[in-house]
Design a protein around this motif. Structure first.
Motif, PDB file in Angstrom:
ATOM      1  N   PHE A  40      91.525 -35.912 -22.032  1.00 47.36           N
ATOM      2  CA  PHE A  40      91.587 -34.724 -21.184  1.00 47.36           C
ATOM      3  C   PHE A  40      91.145 -35.026 -19.758  1.00 47.36           C
ATOM      4  N   GLY A  41      90.853 -36.283 -19.469  1.00 50.50           N
ATOM      5  CA  GLY A  41      90.429 -36.666 -18.126  1.00 50.50           C
ATOM      6  C   GLY A  41      88.951 -36.486 -17.860  1.00 50.50           C
ATOM      7  N   ILE A  42      88.161 -36.206 -18.902  1.00 51.43           N
ATOM      8  CA  ILE A  42      86.719 -36.014 -18.750  1.00 51.43           C
ATOM      9  C   ILE A  42      86.034 -37.379 -18.825  1.00 51.43           C
ATOM     10  N   LYS A  65      75.232 -45.207 -27.426  1.00 55.60           N
ATOM     11  CA  LYS A  65      75.506 -43.771 -27.409  1.00 55.60           C
ATOM     12  C   LYS A  65      76.597 -43.469 -26.384  1.00 55.60           C
ATOM     13  N   VAL A  66      77.173 -42.254 -26.475  1.00 55.86           N
ATOM     14  CA  VAL A  66      78.178 -41.791 -25.521  1.00 55.86           C
ATOM     15  C   VAL A  66      77.875 -40.343 -25.155  1.00 55.86           C
ATOM     16  N   LEU A  67      77.882 -40.058 -23.860  1.00 56.86           N
ATOM     17  CA  LEU A  67      77.751 -38.693 -23.335  1.00 56.86           C
ATOM     18  C   LEU A  67      78.776 -38.499 -22.229  1.00 56.86           C
ATOM     19  N   SER A  68      79.157 -37.248 -22.008  1.00 51.33           N
ATOM     20  CA  SER A  68      80.001 -36.985 -20.843  1.00 51.33           C
ATOM     21  C   SER A  68      79.184 -37.326 -19.602  1.00 51.33           C
ATOM     22  N   GLU A  74      72.528 -35.023 -16.240  1.00 51.62           N
ATOM     23  CA  GLU A  74      71.479 -34.031 -16.493  1.00 51.62           C
ATOM     24  C   GLU A  74      70.376 -34.611 -17.371  1.00 51.62           C
ATOM     25  N   THR A  75      70.738 -35.434 -18.345  1.00 49.90           N
ATOM     26  CA  THR A  75      69.778 -35.973 -19.308  1.00 49.90           C
ATOM     27  C   THR A  75      68.927 -37.088 -18.721  1.00 49.90           C
ATOM     28  N   TYR A  76      69.543 -37.960 -17.931  1.00 47.04           N
ATOM     29  CA  TYR A  76      68.849 -39.111 -17.358  1.00 47.04           C
ATOM     30  C   TYR A  76      68.900 -39.023 -15.832  1.00 47.04           C
TER      31      TYR A  76
END
Length: 81
Positions: A40-42, A65-68, A74-76
């Motif tokens: 989806f291009g994300i 791990k994988v995150l958007s 936001e997390t790191y």
């Protein structure tokens, strides 16, 4: 329809490391292994996570791990100097 603010990919690059402090006096460190967009291009960030307990100085590998990209930012929020 919901819209998210565009996220700059400039600060996140392969080989860079980011961290966050947890409430239990542990520090998570995320080393970026790759960045790729899904169907989806994300953009998503693939990273290696380690956890260090500050009292014992023990370091534990937590795996890949994988995150958007938006969630990773936001997390790191802090980069390792």
């Amino acid at each position: 329809m919901f819209f998210r603010k565009a996220v700059s990919q400039d600060r996140v690059a392969v080989g860079r490391s980011f961290f966050r402090r947890l409430n239990n006096r542990a520090v998570e460190t995320a080393e970026v292994l790759g960045i790729a967009s899904d169907g989806f291009g994300i953009p998503h960030v693939r990273y290696e996570l380690t956890v260090e307990h500050t009292q014992s100085h023990a370091v534990y590998p937590a795996g890949t791990k994988v995150l958007s990209l938006a969630t990773f930012n936001e997390t790191y929020p802090q980069s390792v100097a």
